[in-house]
Design a protein around this motif. Structure first.
Motif, PDB file in Angstrom:
ATOM      1  N   LYS A 253      26.753  25.036   6.215  1.00 53.84           N
ATOM      2  CA  LYS A 253      26.234  25.896   5.145  1.00 53.84           C
ATOM      3  C   LYS A 253      25.508  25.064   4.091  1.00 53.84           C
ATOM      4  CE  LYS A 253      27.833  29.541   1.972  1.00 53.84           C
ATOM      5  NZ  LYS A 253      27.618  28.864   0.676  1.00 53.84           N
ATOM      6  N   GLN A 254      26.101  23.924   3.723  1.00 52.51           N
ATOM      7  CA  GLN A 254      25.467  23.039   2.743  1.00 52.51           C
ATOM      8  C   GLN A 254      24.108  22.547   3.239  1.00 52.51           C
ATOM      9  OE1 GLN A 254      28.264  19.895   2.000  1.00 52.51           O
ATOM     10  NE2 GLN A 254      29.818  21.270   1.158  1.00 52.51           N
ATOM     11  N   LEU A 255      24.022  22.320   4.544  1.00 58.92           N
ATOM     12  CA  LEU A 255      22.784  21.819   5.144  1.00 58.92           C
ATOM     13  C   LEU A 255      21.793  22.935   5.449  1.00 58.92           C
ATOM     14  CD1 LEU A 255      24.448  19.281   7.589  1.00 58.92           C
ATOM     15  CD2 LEU A 255      22.977  18.667   5.659  1.00 58.92           C
ATOM     16  N   LYS A 256      22.215  24.193   5.160  1.00 62.98           N
ATOM     17  CA  LYS A 256      21.387  25.376   5.413  1.00 62.98           C
ATOM     18  C   LYS A 256      21.098  25.569   6.898  1.00 62.98           C
ATOM     19  CE  LYS A 256      19.207  25.154   0.830  1.00 62.98           C
ATOM     20  NZ  LYS A 256      20.313  25.932   0.240  1.00 62.98           N
ATOM     21  N   VAL A 257      22.091  25.201   7.722  1.00 56.99           N
ATOM     22  CA  VAL A 257      22.031  25.476   9.159  1.00 56.99           C
ATOM     23  C   VAL A 257      22.730  26.800   9.407  1.00 56.99           C
ATOM     24  CG1 VAL A 257      22.736  24.707  11.455  1.00 56.99           C
ATOM     25  CG2 VAL A 257      21.983  23.022   9.748  1.00 56.99           C
ATOM     26  N   GLN A 258      22.103  27.671  10.160  1.00 54.00           N
ATOM     27  CA  GLN A 258      22.669  28.993  10.418  1.00 54.00           C
ATOM     28  C   GLN A 258      24.024  28.854  11.118  1.00 54.00           C
ATOM     29  OE1 GLN A 258      23.060  30.853  13.483  1.00 54.00           O
ATOM     30  NE2 GLN A 258      22.605  32.969  12.990  1.00 54.00           N
ATOM     31  N   ALA A 259      25.057  29.474  10.534  1.00 48.60           N
ATOM     32  CA  ALA A 259      26.408  29.368  11.092  1.00 48.60           C
ATOM     33  C   ALA A 259      27.208  30.611  10.746  1.00 48.60           C
ATOM     34  CB  ALA A 259      27.120  28.123  10.560  1.00 48.60           C
ATOM     35  N   GLU A 260      28.124  30.955  11.622  1.00 51.37           N
ATOM     36  CA  GLU A 260      28.999  32.106  11.405  1.00 51.37           C
ATOM     37  C   GLU A 260      30.426  31.689  11.753  1.00 51.37           C
ATOM     38  OE1 GLU A 260      29.163  36.685  13.072  1.00 51.37           O
ATOM     39  OE2 GLU A 260      27.250  35.858  12.372  1.00 51.37           O
ATOM     40  N   LEU A 261      31.359  32.036  10.869  1.00 49.47           N
ATOM     41  CA  LEU A 261      32.759  31.654  11.042  1.00 49.47           C
ATOM     42  C   LEU A 261      33.626  32.908  11.098  1.00 49.47           C
ATOM     43  CD1 LEU A 261      35.103  29.552  11.030  1.00 49.47           C
ATOM     44  CD2 LEU A 261      35.009  29.643   8.522  1.00 49.47           C
ATOM     45  N   HIS A 262      34.454  33.026  12.151  1.00 42.76           N
ATOM     46  CA  HIS A 262      35.398  34.132  12.284  1.00 42.76           C
ATOM     47  C   HIS A 262      36.815  33.568  12.315  1.00 42.76           C
ATOM     48  CE1 HIS A 262      32.784  37.665  13.285  1.00 42.76           C
ATOM     49  NE2 HIS A 262      31.923  36.661  13.382  1.00 42.76           N
ATOM     50  N   LEU A 263      37.640  34.018  11.376  1.00 44.36           N
ATOM     51  CA  LEU A 263      39.018  33.561  11.301  1.00 44.36           C
ATOM     52  C   LEU A 263      39.968  34.720  11.601  1.00 44.36           C
ATOM     53  CD1 LEU A 263      38.876  31.361   8.063  1.00 44.36           C
ATOM     54  CD2 LEU A 263      38.897  30.566  10.442  1.00 44.36           C
ATOM     55  N   TYR A 264      40.931  34.467  12.479  1.00 47.22           N
ATOM     56  CA  TYR A 264      41.989  35.437  12.767  1.00 47.22           C
ATOM     57  C   TYR A 264      43.224  35.056  11.960  1.00 47.22           C
ATOM     58  CZ  TYR A 264      39.277  37.175  16.737  1.00 47.22           C
ATOM     59  OH  TYR A 264      38.299  37.729  17.533  1.00 47.22           O
ATOM     60  N   ALA A 265      43.924  36.052  11.449  1.00 51.34           N
ATOM     61  CA  ALA A 265      45.141  35.775  10.687  1.00 51.34           C
ATOM     62  C   ALA A 265      46.252  35.270  11.589  1.00 51.34           C
ATOM     63  CB  ALA A 265      45.603  37.028   9.951  1.00 51.34           C
ATOM     64  N   THR A 266      46.302  35.762  12.810  1.00 50.82           N
ATOM     65  CA  THR A 266      47.355  35.378  13.750  1.00 50.82           C
ATOM     66  C   THR A 266      46.753  35.091  15.116  1.00 50.82           C
ATOM     67  OG1 THR A 266      47.758  37.680  14.389  1.00 50.82           O
ATOM     68  CG2 THR A 266      49.084  36.793  12.559  1.00 50.82           C
ATOM     69  N   GLY A 267      47.549  34.496  15.940  1.00 46.81           N
ATOM     70  CA  GLY A 267      47.115  34.194  17.303  1.00 46.81           C
ATOM     71  C   GLY A 267      47.422  32.777  17.721  1.00 46.81           C
ATOM     72  N   GLY A 268      47.523  31.880  16.724  1.00 43.23           N
ATOM     73  CA  GLY A 268      47.868  30.498  17.033  1.00 43.23           C
ATOM     74  C   GLY A 268      46.802  29.802  17.856  1.00 43.23           C
TER      75      GLY A 268
END
Length: 292
Positions: A253-268
């Motif tokens: 994000k700092q480098l302005k490279v397109q990125a998407e982050l998905h975080l799950y609350a559970t699942g390990g």
């Protein structure tokens, strides 16, 4: 008798879509008395002497021209070949993506002159093979991505950050840079406060230097030309801290490279075996990004 005929047919079918990664001498390898089990292309793989690619072609009418190289995980000690590799490849192929499961060498001093670079050599050779044979497989050479799980995520991110220097023979000057990267609960960092120590020890050894740790910490090797990324992790992962994914995303994000982050609350760790729909947001990202 029927069971054995069916089993033989399955094994033959698998063998037909598996290609050797190196046609000649395997680079950075030592002569060894060890023997790789015959038809070792399923389940958990613990010894790789002859790296290979298993090809999963989509139906022609569904083909998108996109290809993905899949790096299964396993702490750089084993490969979760079927669970993370083959099963994922089949799902990608059903969406019109040509998928390749990489059976890469697991770092060991017994088999390699320099074990640190062995897996990356195989990943570079794999993406070179895919692009060099793009016409045969109906692939657009500008739509070749890499996907990695856990330690395979580290390998995928290493390929995405260390593509400038070829560690293989590449007289054709084939582009070794992935067009995009997909990282699933990845090991990213080799720093003491963040790394998965088994993965670091297996790849770099127990007494790796600060410079070596920095070089193989993917978050420290990113730049503005790094490939766009889709990253996903479970925040309750106690094996590989989700901060690996978060730090990598923040640097992109700092480098302005397109990125998407998905975080799950559970699942390990290994949440893909619990969340059956985990690939749906990935497909959405790929479609928005022009890969589908």
């Amino acid at each position: 008798m029927l069971f054995f005929l069916i089993l033989a047919a399955v094994n033959k079918s698998r063998a037909q879509n598996i290609i050797k990664l190196y046609l000649n001498e395997i680079p950075n390898s030592k002569i060894t008395a060890l023997k790789e089990p015959i038809n070792q292309t399923s389940g958990i793989i613990s010894l790789v002497i002859n790296p290979s690619l298993q090809v999963f072609l989509p139906e022609k009418e569904k083909s998108t021209g996109t290809a993905i190289l899949i790096c299964p995980g396993g702490s750089y000690k084993v490969l979760v070949y079927d669970g993370e590799g083959v099963n994922t490849a089949k799902q990608l192929a059903s969406k019109g993506i040509t998928a390749f499961v990489l059976k890469y060498r697991l770092p060991t001093d017994e088999l390699m002159i320099d074990k640190k670079i062995g897996p990356l050599q195989d990943a570079q050779q794999a993406i070179k093979t895919i692009r060099d044979n793009a016409l045969k497989w109906g692939i657009d050479i500008k739509k070749v991505g890499v996907m990695g799980f856990s330690a395979g995520g580290h390998l995928a991110s290493t390929l995405a950050t260390h593509y400038q220097k070829a560690l293989i023979q590449n007289e054709e000057q084939t582009n070794l840079k992935p067009d995009f990267q997909i990282l699933i609960y990845p090991v990213i960092s080799m720093q003491d406060n963040l790394t998965h120590k088994d993965s670091r020890n297996n790849l770099l050894g127990y007494n790796s230097s600060e410079d070596t740790n920095d070089y193989y910490s993917s978050e420290k090797q990113l730049n503005a030309k790094s490939p766009p990324a889709y990253i996903t992790h479970a925040t309750d992962d106690t094996l590989v801290d989700a901060e690996n994914s978060i730090v990598y995303f923040q640097k992109l994000k700092q480098l302005k490279v397109q990125a998407e982050l998905h975080l799950y609350a559970t699942g390990g760790h290994g949440f893909i075996f619990k969340h059956q729909g985990w690939m749906n947001p990935l497909y959405d990202w790929m479609q928005k990004s022009g890969w589908l």
